[in-house]
Design an enzyme around this catalytic site. Structure first.
Site, PDB file in Angstrom:
ATOM      1  N   HIS A 178      87.710  34.132  86.194  1.00  0.00           N
ATOM      2  CA  HIS A 178      87.137  34.284  87.535  1.00  0.00           C
ATOM      3  C   HIS A 178      87.112  35.726  87.997  1.00  0.00           C
ATOM      4  O   HIS A 178      86.959  36.013  89.190  1.00  0.00           O
ATOM      5  CB  HIS A 178      87.937  33.474  88.547  1.00  0.00           C
ATOM      6  CG  HIS A 178      87.889  32.000  88.344  1.00  0.00           C
ATOM      7  ND1 HIS A 178      86.974  31.177  88.968  1.00  0.00           N
ATOM      8  CD2 HIS A 178      88.630  31.198  87.567  1.00  0.00           C
ATOM      9  CE1 HIS A 178      87.184  29.936  88.597  1.00  0.00           C
ATOM     10  NE2 HIS A 178      88.170  29.911  87.749  1.00  0.00           N
ATOM     11  N   LYS A 196      85.331  36.947 103.792  1.00  0.00           N
ATOM     12  CA  LYS A 196      85.855  36.877 102.423  1.00  0.00           C
ATOM     13  C   LYS A 196      87.174  37.643 102.409  1.00  0.00           C
ATOM     14  O   LYS A 196      87.499  38.327 103.351  1.00  0.00           O
ATOM     15  CB  LYS A 196      84.867  37.503 101.414  1.00  0.00           C
ATOM     16  CG  LYS A 196      84.406  38.892 101.801  1.00  0.00           C
ATOM     17  CD  LYS A 196      83.252  39.395 100.924  1.00  0.00           C
ATOM     18  CE  LYS A 196      81.948  38.707 101.236  1.00  0.00           C
ATOM     19  NZ  LYS A 196      81.285  38.258 100.002  1.00  0.00           N
ATOM     20  N   ARG A 197      87.932  37.565 101.348  1.00  0.00           N
ATOM     21  CA  ARG A 197      89.177  38.327 101.282  1.00  0.00           C
ATOM     22  C   ARG A 197      88.850  39.809 101.393  1.00  0.00           C
ATOM     23  O   ARG A 197      87.762  40.256 101.001  1.00  0.00           O
ATOM     24  CB  ARG A 197      89.905  38.032  99.971  1.00  0.00           C
ATOM     25  CG  ARG A 197      90.578  36.677  99.905  1.00  0.00           C
ATOM     26  CD  ARG A 197      91.732  36.564 100.848  1.00  0.00           C
ATOM     27  NE  ARG A 197      92.819  37.485 100.555  1.00  0.00           N
ATOM     28  CZ  ARG A 197      94.017  37.100 100.065  1.00  0.00           C
ATOM     29  NH1 ARG A 197      94.247  35.821  99.795  1.00  0.00           N
ATOM     30  NH2 ARG A 197      94.974  37.955  99.838  1.00  0.00           N
ATOM     31  N   LYS A 200      84.729  44.491  97.406  1.00  0.00           N
ATOM     32  CA  LYS A 200      83.803  43.680  98.220  1.00  0.00           C
ATOM     33  C   LYS A 200      83.112  44.562  99.283  1.00  0.00           C
ATOM     34  O   LYS A 200      82.116  44.180  99.858  1.00  0.00           O
ATOM     35  CB  LYS A 200      84.570  42.520  98.848  1.00  0.00           C
ATOM     36  CG  LYS A 200      85.105  41.502  97.829  1.00  0.00           C
ATOM     37  CD  LYS A 200      85.989  40.451  98.510  1.00  0.00           C
ATOM     38  CE  LYS A 200      86.637  39.512  97.500  1.00  0.00           C
ATOM     39  NZ  LYS A 200      85.735  38.477  96.948  1.00  0.00           N
ATOM     40  N   THR A 213      81.114  32.536  96.271  1.00  0.00           N
ATOM     41  CA  THR A 213      80.693  31.175  96.617  1.00  0.00           C
ATOM     42  C   THR A 213      80.310  31.112  98.094  1.00  0.00           C
ATOM     43  O   THR A 213      79.496  30.294  98.503  1.00  0.00           O
ATOM     44  CB  THR A 213      81.839  30.169  96.323  1.00  0.00           C
ATOM     45  OG1 THR A 213      83.066  30.709  96.797  1.00  0.00           O
ATOM     46  CG2 THR A 213      81.935  29.876  94.847  1.00  0.00           C
ATOM     47  N   LYS A 231      77.114  29.166 100.258  1.00  0.00           N
ATOM     48  CA  LYS A 231      77.266  28.364 101.483  1.00  0.00           C
ATOM     49  C   LYS A 231      76.318  28.871 102.578  1.00  0.00           C
ATOM     50  O   LYS A 231      75.685  28.090 103.270  1.00  0.00           O
ATOM     51  CB  LYS A 231      78.736  28.414 101.957  1.00  0.00           C
ATOM     52  CG  LYS A 231      79.715  27.762 100.990  1.00  0.00           C
ATOM     53  CD  LYS A 231      81.148  28.196 101.198  1.00  0.00           C
ATOM     54  CE  LYS A 231      82.040  27.683 100.067  1.00  0.00           C
ATOM     55  NZ  LYS A 231      83.407  28.286 100.082  1.00  0.00           N
TER      56      LYS A 231
HETATM   57  C1  26W Z   1      97.491  36.906  89.718  1.00  0.00           C
HETATM   58  C2  26W Z   1      96.775  37.369  90.882  1.00  0.00           C
HETATM   59  C3  26W Z   1      95.414  36.737  90.962  1.00  0.00           C
HETATM   60  C4  26W Z   1      95.234  35.608  91.772  1.00  0.00           C
HETATM   61  C5  26W Z   1      93.965  35.044  91.878  1.00  0.00           C
HETATM   62  C6  26W Z   1      94.361  37.286  90.255  1.00  0.00           C
HETATM   63  C7  26W Z   1      93.080  36.714  90.360  1.00  0.00           C
HETATM   64  C8  26W Z   1      92.931  35.608  91.169  1.00  0.00           C
HETATM   65  C9  26W Z   1      91.596  34.940  91.308  1.00  0.00           C
HETATM   66  C10 26W Z   1      90.915  34.837  90.021  1.00  0.00           C
HETATM   67  C11 26W Z   1      90.765  35.710  92.231  1.00  0.00           C
HETATM   68  C12 26W Z   1      89.589  34.913  92.692  1.00  0.00           C
HETATM   69  O1  26W Z   1      89.711  34.109  93.566  1.00  0.00           O
HETATM   70  N1  26W Z   1      88.430  35.193  92.097  1.00  0.00           N
HETATM   71  C13 26W Z   1      87.211  34.705  92.677  1.00  0.00           C
HETATM   72  O2  26W Z   1      86.886  33.456  92.081  1.00  0.00           O
HETATM   73  C14 26W Z   1      85.723  32.886  92.661  1.00  0.00           C
HETATM   74  C15 26W Z   1      85.518  31.504  92.062  1.00  0.00           C
HETATM   75  O3  26W Z   1      85.077  31.604  90.754  1.00  0.00           O
HETATM   76  C16 26W Z   1      84.507  33.790  92.475  1.00  0.00           C
HETATM   77  O4  26W Z   1      83.409  33.212  93.129  1.00  0.00           O
HETATM   78  C17 26W Z   1      84.789  35.186  93.022  1.00  0.00           C
HETATM   79  O5  26W Z   1      83.728  36.038  92.706  1.00  0.00           O
HETATM   80  C18 26W Z   1      86.077  35.728  92.437  1.00  0.00           C
HETATM   81  O6  26W Z   1      86.457  36.967  93.044  1.00  0.00           O
END
Ligand code: 26W
Length: 831
Positions: A377, A566-567, A572, A676, A680
């Site tokens: 992701h 978004k975060r 971003k 995502t 929406k």
């Molecule tokens: C370990 C720390 C950590 C925690 C969560 C690293 C990475 C993440 C996630 C992968 C971050 C995340 O939420 N990525 C997002 O995933 C969405 C669903 O696929 C995508 O639409 C976003 O572009 C992506 O940033």
């Protein structure tokens, strides 16, 4: 390991006991009767003496009762059916509120409203009490929630496995414009949607050492753990939409194996008496609030192993019949890895098959490689998890051994293919040169398939992130573009638009979203445009009411709503949005443009920053500071407003998305895996201003260039600029609007004249700008002028908005599930 065999089945004689579980009568009377029974018997209160929380729990229990028969039947069916199912392993599920979604699934929304009204209650008051389970950070967690909703609605056997964090994502408040985090005690009043099953607890071990022993001639290894904890499952319903199906979400919470130690207590060492207990229960205490940079904390690895080991044992020892031949495991389940967070499941399954079930290594590896698939992701190198081998070896000594053997055998295959290409070996080794374990490499080697979450992302994964593996494993890499569930993000969030769609093209589109295409001709129908525009206007008024009640914010509903939610992350580029706002403000206060010339806009931000991400928190502070000044400067004459409601979450998204006119998807090309939120907004009739990044590319291709405000560098152009050495200052000198916007911030205009407050943000942009916000500014500002131009032509804007809705059916998470089933899982729906 506790004997978990399924208990002997009771042989009832009473006809009621033998009869299948039935749902209460789906009438107002039936609902009233069930609600009062749950209030009186369930909560032990009379209606007249009931508290709002009693009423909420009773209502929730009543909705559960209408879903229970389906759930029990589906669980029985999935247990007995020989069909293959999906075990979705995710450290995060951003579920949102449950009541309305479960009511929608039962088709009892209206009846419930009438039933409560008949009891003298307003269902809106009751539903407002629900606290959303914030068991996720952002995109990845919400995607998991959309996916399990779609699997249930499509009738695909699925169990979602995860962690029941006692504290979810922190609650965000602003103090003097700065983010302050508060613990999210979402369970303080209990949750009416969960079914704990302590009797099905799993014992999860940690630490200790391994030893080898001779097993009549065969040298075997075994793990002698040092301590263990109980994993207690809590089941949640995942109802399908109007299909009578209910899948299960099984979240594990940690409990100490032995209660508090009385002997130590009696010896007066009270601390020590409870230490083991608290230590054990810490495992599922809180969600890690990072969504990009892993902190590499031991507790995080404990959390990952805890829920994955419990899930694998649950499926292998509880779901499958006792004598199931595990060599046929790939026929019954695919474990989908939601990013690398659950990948420790690979050595865990190997340990279960080899150490516990006595399979040969090769046989076990053949099974394991067929049972896992991995979804990546992210594109940020720093977000790829690596675990130091000493930490992994200390916590999970047997798993480290197994990882080493997997890697050795893998590198043997690499050598076989490429000979002694030591550089390639070093590049591809799961064990990095510093000895750390590269979890994305382990997931790629073990996974039957590896997918990205948007076309561009999957292409970059193959070409830039994992090129050696794409070459070595032809056909392993694929793509499944993300999607969102239209039940929550169209039907529930935007009932006005849903009614208009159904009145226009009939029902059925909610489970066949591509049918939205039938709306296209109506884009040229003035009365339909009128109806569409009034739905948007009504949604804006609803948002204004919500933000006023929730945060004391006022929305001028005559304004264009320009939304970025978004975060908070530099890639971003909330800073790029902010520089645009400051340049607009600067143009007015410097007299370059008169307020009357400026399209009235309200900029709505929503964003949480990981608590340890200092620059992100500074940017939040700056956004609030700019808002403070712009919102109160008489020279702006109310043409511009900046709103930043705190604590952006799923519930707020359901209000903001339907009200938006403009969707900001402005990440640096090549950084956002998919997005995502972008989907929406398009599905709710907002136009997108965005770069060619992530799923924006596919949105633009489907809705048409003329219905999308594209700007900025493409990914290859970004790569070229980066390789050639990027000097942000060059772009400042080339654009006086950018120059004066930065100068205004440096002047302290938004910090009481003290330029030092936001100097770190400005200098980081001017001297580093790792995500090239300044390089894309001029193109962005030009695109924003196109936005103003089109927005001035309401008919043209509305026409374009309708075409966005009509052409975004592809972005249903049902379509994503069909792609996963066809390309990765091969788990057809069970009719
Ligand atoms: C370990 C720390 C950590 C925690 C969560 C690293 C990475 C993440 C996630 C992968 C971050 C995340 O939420 N990525 C997002 O995933 C969405 C669903 O696929 C995508 O639409 C976003 O572009 C992506 O940033």
């Amino acid at each position: 390991m506790k004997n978990l065999s399924t208990p002997s089945r009771p042989q009832p004689t009473h006809p009621l006991a033998a009869a299948p579980v039935t749902a209460p009568e789906a009438t107002v009377d039936g609902f009233v009767e069930q609600f009062l029974r749950n209030l009186n018997n369930g909560r032990g209160v009379a209606l007249s003496a009931s508290t709002p929380n009693d009423r909420y729990f009773a209502l929730a229990a009543t909705v559960r009762d209408y879903l229970m028969a389906r759930w029990l039947e589906d669980v029985r069916r999935q247990r007995t059916a020989q069909s293959k199912g999906v075990a979705y392993l995710s450290a995060e599920y951003l579920l949102g509120r449950q009541l309305d979604n479960n009511l929608l699934a039962t088709g009892l929304t209206e009846i419930a409203g009438e039933a409560l009204a008949a009891c003298g209650l307003d269902i809106d008051e009751v539903r407002a009490l629900e606290i959303e389970p914030g068991l996720g950070n952002g995109g990845l967690g919400r995607l998991a929630a959309c996916f399990i909703d779609s699997l249930a609605t499509m009738g695909v056997p699925n169990i979602g496995y995860g962690i029941r964090y006692e504290y979810g994502i922190f609650r965000q408040t602003f103090v003097d414009g700065q983010q302050v985090e508060q613990a999210d005690s979402w369970l303080s009043l209990g949750s009416p949607w969960e079914f704990p099953h302590p009797e099905a607890a799993q014992t999860i071990s940690f630490g200790g050492h391994t030893e080898t022993y001779d097993d009549d001639g065969v040298t075997r290894s075994r793990w002698i753990p040092a301590w263990n904890v109980q994993a207690v499952p809590h089941n949640y319903m995942v109802p399908g939409y109007h299909n009578g199906r209910v899948n299960t979400l099984r979240l594990w919470s940690a409990q100490a194996t032995q209660g508090f130690d009385l002997r130590t207590f009696n010896s007066g060492d009270y601390q020590e008496a409870v230490r083991a207990q608290t230590y054990a229960e810490n495992i599922s205490k809180v969600l890690y609030p990072e969504d990009s940079t892993p902190q590499g904390k031991e507790l995080r690895l404990q959390q990952q192993y805890f829920f994955v080991a419990a899930s694998i044992s649950d499926f292998v020892n509880l779901i499958l019949p006792r004598d199931f031949d595990l060599t046929r495991l790939p026929e019954r389940v695919i474990f989908q890895l939601n990013d690398t967070h659950p990948v420790i499941g690979v050595p865990e399954l190997m340990r279960v098959l080899v150490d516990e079930r006595g399979l040969e290594w090769d046989a076990a590896w053949a099974i394991t490689r067929e049972c896992f698939a991995y979804t990546c992701h992210t594109l940020l190198p720093e977000a790829l998890e690596v675990w130091p081998s000493d930490l992994l070896g200390r916590l999970l000594p047997r798993h480290l051994e197994i990882i080493y053997r997997i890697n050795d055998e893998f590198l043997d295959e690499v050598r076989e293919r490429y000979g002694d290409d030591e550089d390639r070996i070093r590049r591809m080794s799961i064990i990095a040169p510093d000895g750390a374990v590269r979890m994305a490499f382990l997931a790629t080697v073990a996974g039957s398939k590896v997918n990205g979450v948007a076309e561009l992302h999957s292409q970059l994964l193959r070409e830039k992130v994992l090129p050696d593996f794409d070459e070595f494993f032809p056909g392993k890499f694929t793509n499944v573009t993300n999607g969102v569930t239209p039940r929550r993000f169209v039907k529930l969030a935007n009932p006005g638009l849903s009614r208009l769609i159904t009145d226009t093209i009939g029902p059925g589109w909610l489970t066949d979203l591509e049918r939205l295409r039938e709306l296209e001709p109506f884009a040229d129908d003035a009365s339909f445009r009128q109806a569409f525009a009034s739905v948007k206007a009504a949604n804006k008024r609803a948002l204004a009411k919500t933000l006023h009640a929730r945060d004391g914010l006022t929305v001028d509903d005559g304004h264009m709503l320009d939304v970025m939610v978004k975060r908070l992350h530099e890639y971003k580029r909330q800073t790029l949005k902010l520089l645009h706002i400051v340049s607009q403000y600067d143009a007015i206060v410097s007299g370059r443009v008169s307020p009357a010339e400026v399209t009235p806009r309200t900029f709505v931000f929503g964003a949480k920053a990981a608590p340890g991400y200092a620059m992100a928190k500074r940017i939040i502070h700056l956004i609030n500071a700019v808002g403070e000044v712009v919102n109160t400067d008489p020279r702006v004459e109310g043409r511009l407003a900046v709103l930043f409601p705190p604590n952006y979450n799923v519930t707020l998204a359901e209000r903001v998305v339907p009200a938006a006119d403009l969707s900001e998807q402005i990440s640096l090309a090549g950084k956002e895996a998919s997005g995502t939120g972008n989907m929406k907004f398009a599905l709710n009739g907002a136009l997108t201003i965005g770069t060619d990044d992530g799923a924006n590319v596919e949105i633009r291709q489907l809705v048409g260039d003329e219905n999308f405000f594209l700007f900025g560098m493409t990914e290859p152009e970004v790569a070229t600029l980066a390789d050639g050495g990027y000097h942000p200052i060059d772009f400042v000198r080339a654009d006086e609007n950018l120059q004066s916007a930065l100068d205004l911030i440096s002047s302290g205009a938004f910090s009481g004249g003290d330029g030092s407050v936001f100097e770190p943000v400005v200098s980081n942009l001017v001297h580093h700008d790792p995500f090239m916000a300044l390089a894309d500014f001029t193109s962005y500002a030009a695109a924003q002028q196109k936005v103003d131009a089109l927005y001035a032509d309401t008919e043209a804007w509305t026409r374009s908005a309708i075409l966005n809705v009509a052409r975004s059916g592809f972005f249903s998470s049902d379509r994503s599930m069909r792609d996963y089933i066809d390309r990765i899982w091969h788990t057809p729906p069970v009719r």
